[in-house]
Design a protein around this motif. Structure first.
Motif, short mmCIF file in Angstrom:
data_model
loop_
_atom_site.label_atom_id
_atom_site.label_comp_id
_atom_site.label_asym_id
_atom_site.label_seq_id
_atom_site.Cartn_x
_atom_site.Cartn_y
_atom_site.Cartn_z
N ASP A 123 20.19 -65.89 90.26
CA ASP A 123 20.12 -64.69 89.42
C ASP A 123 19.40 -63.55 90.14
OD1 ASP A 123 21.45 -65.95 87.40
OD2 ASP A 123 19.73 -66.18 86.07
N ASP A 124 18.36 -63.92 90.89
CA ASP A 124 17.61 -62.91 91.63
C ASP A 124 18.35 -62.45 92.88
OD1 ASP A 124 15.54 -62.88 89.80
OD2 ASP A 124 14.41 -64.45 90.81
N GLU A 151 23.91 -55.75 92.16
CA GLU A 151 24.24 -54.89 91.03
C GLU A 151 23.52 -53.55 91.16
OE1 GLU A 151 23.94 -54.90 86.13
OE2 GLU A 151 23.22 -56.61 87.29
N ARG A 152 22.26 -53.59 91.55
CA ARG A 152 21.49 -52.36 91.65
C ARG A 152 21.96 -51.49 92.81
NH1 ARG A 152 15.98 -52.60 88.69
NH2 ARG A 152 16.34 -54.37 87.31
N TYR A 159 14.20 -53.46 92.32
CA TYR A 159 14.41 -54.91 92.28
C TYR A 159 13.20 -55.61 91.66
CZ TYR A 159 15.20 -59.64 94.20
OH TYR A 159 15.38 -60.98 94.37
N GLN A 206 20.94 -59.77 91.37
CA GLN A 206 20.38 -58.52 90.85
C GLN A 206 20.44 -57.34 91.81
OE1 GLN A 206 16.04 -56.75 89.82
NE2 GLN A 206 16.34 -58.86 89.15
N PRO A 207 20.02 -57.49 93.08
CA PRO A 207 20.06 -56.33 93.97
C PRO A 207 21.47 -55.88 94.34
CG PRO A 207 19.36 -58.27 95.17
CD PRO A 207 19.37 -58.64 93.72
N PRO A 211 12.58 -59.49 90.72
CA PRO A 211 12.96 -60.90 90.56
C PRO A 211 12.19 -61.56 89.43
CG PRO A 211 11.55 -60.62 92.49
CD PRO A 211 11.90 -59.24 92.02
N ARG A 212 12.86 -62.48 88.75
CA ARG A 212 12.26 -63.13 87.59
C ARG A 212 11.65 -64.49 87.92
NH1 ARG A 212 15.24 -64.72 83.42
NH2 ARG A 212 17.17 -64.97 84.60
N ARG A 235 15.95 -60.05 100.55
CA ARG A 235 15.86 -60.43 99.15
C ARG A 235 15.20 -61.78 99.07
NH1 ARG A 235 21.46 -60.10 99.16
NH2 ARG A 235 21.39 -62.12 98.21
#
Length: 312
Positions: free
Chosen positions: A157-158, A164-165, A250, A161-162, A252-253, A180
């Motif tokens: 998932d992390d 998409e961003r 960014y 994310q970048p 991350p979760r 990342r």
């Protein structure tokens, strides 16, 4: 959504893959499975002037064994091995392409990708499942090298994310090559420590002295596991996410140990992680087939993986 099936390796060889992609008339192309400079260059040349943005998935292995941590875009050591050489050349080519006013590109370089459905690269730097049973049984794990080598795991998932961003913030991401990772602490040594609470017992990890012993772990791993241990551990990498955080927001979760644990739990729940059959005299026979090993830990690796990659 429309899915299109293609054999990239064959079509790269025939010089038609770029035509296939361009024929779809995309606004943005996200390339997750490019492993050679020739392949990347052919795609760039075909998409130049026709596509607004190309986002490439690189790998932490574009950097070589770390001599300064955490690794940033400007402090990474020269790559080692063909996979790393190719990923580094691709990233440099993409940056030069954008700087010269050509196709707008971004390259993102993840650590070892983990999450549900992925076998994690474990504490010994390999996919050897026996490691998890050794740890879950509370037994000593023989660790090659100094025992403090780092591996930077990142939850899928992390990783997403970048990408998409970067698509949403093309101008900010243009020409950049961002690492990342997770929060900057991804040591495989810490990964072992996270196993302890789940069985209520202390896991002892004994160091095997000498860098030359990185492949010769006392558990007598199969050759492919020994090679993987060397490839992962001697690099000892941990990424900074400062650029991605600053430019793209960014966030991350997942912490590394939580991402690894989620991978292993999923594998256990779906019967994909099973202990090897051992003889009655084998002292490591504590984890028997059919017996679920407590709540073990650990996830897996680098970016799209074709050769032995990390991190993709």
């Amino acid at each position: 959504m429309r899915q299109v099936v293609a054999d990239r390796e064959r079509e790269d060889g025939e010089g038609t893959f770029g035509d296939r992609v361009a024929g779809l008339e995309p606004d943005v192309v996200i390339d997750l499975v490019c492993f050679t400079l020739d392949s990347a260059t052919a795609l760039v040349e075909r998409l130049r002037g026709e596509v607004g943005h190309l986002v490439h998935c690189g790998s932490v292995w574009r950097h070589g064994p770390a001599d300064k941590l955490p690794i940033s875009e400007s402090t990474g050591a020269p790559p080692v091995g063909e996979y790393g050489f190719q990923k580094d050349r691709i990233a440099r080519m993409l940056k030069e392409e954008t700087a010269a006013g050509g196709l707008v590109t971004t390259s993102l370089h993840p650590g070892h990708i983990v999450g549900p459905g992925r076998h994690p690269i474990g504490p010994l730097g390999s996919l050897d499942p026996a490691v998890w049973y050794t740890l879950s049984a509370g037994q000593s794990l023989k660790v090659p090298g100094s025992g403090v080598e780092l591996m930077h795991h990142v939850h899928a998932d992390d990783v997403a994310q970048p990408f998409e961003r970067a698509v949403e913030q093309r101008d900010a991401a243009a020409g950049r090559g961002c690492g990342r990772g997770l929060h900057p602490r991804g040591a495989h040594r810490a990964e072992r420590a996270r196993v302890r609470p789940y069985r209520g017992r202390l896991v002892r990890s004994d160091r095997v002295a000498g860098a030359g012993d990185l492949g010769g772990v006392p558990q007598n791993p199969a050759p492919e596991h020994a090679e993987a241990s060397w490839e992962h551990l001697h690099r000892s990498q941990c990424l900074t996410i400062k650029t991605a955080r600053t430019l793209l927001g960014y966030a991350p979760r997942y912490e590394p140990e939580a991402a690894v644990l989620e991978s292993v739990r999923r594998l256990i729940d779906h019967g994909e992680l099973k202990p090897p059959v051992r003889s009655a005299s084998d002292p490591t026979r504590a984890a028997r087939p059919g017996r679920r090993p407590g709540a073990p830990p650990g996830p897996r690796s680098p970016g799209p993986r074709r050769p032995r990659s990390p991190p993709r």
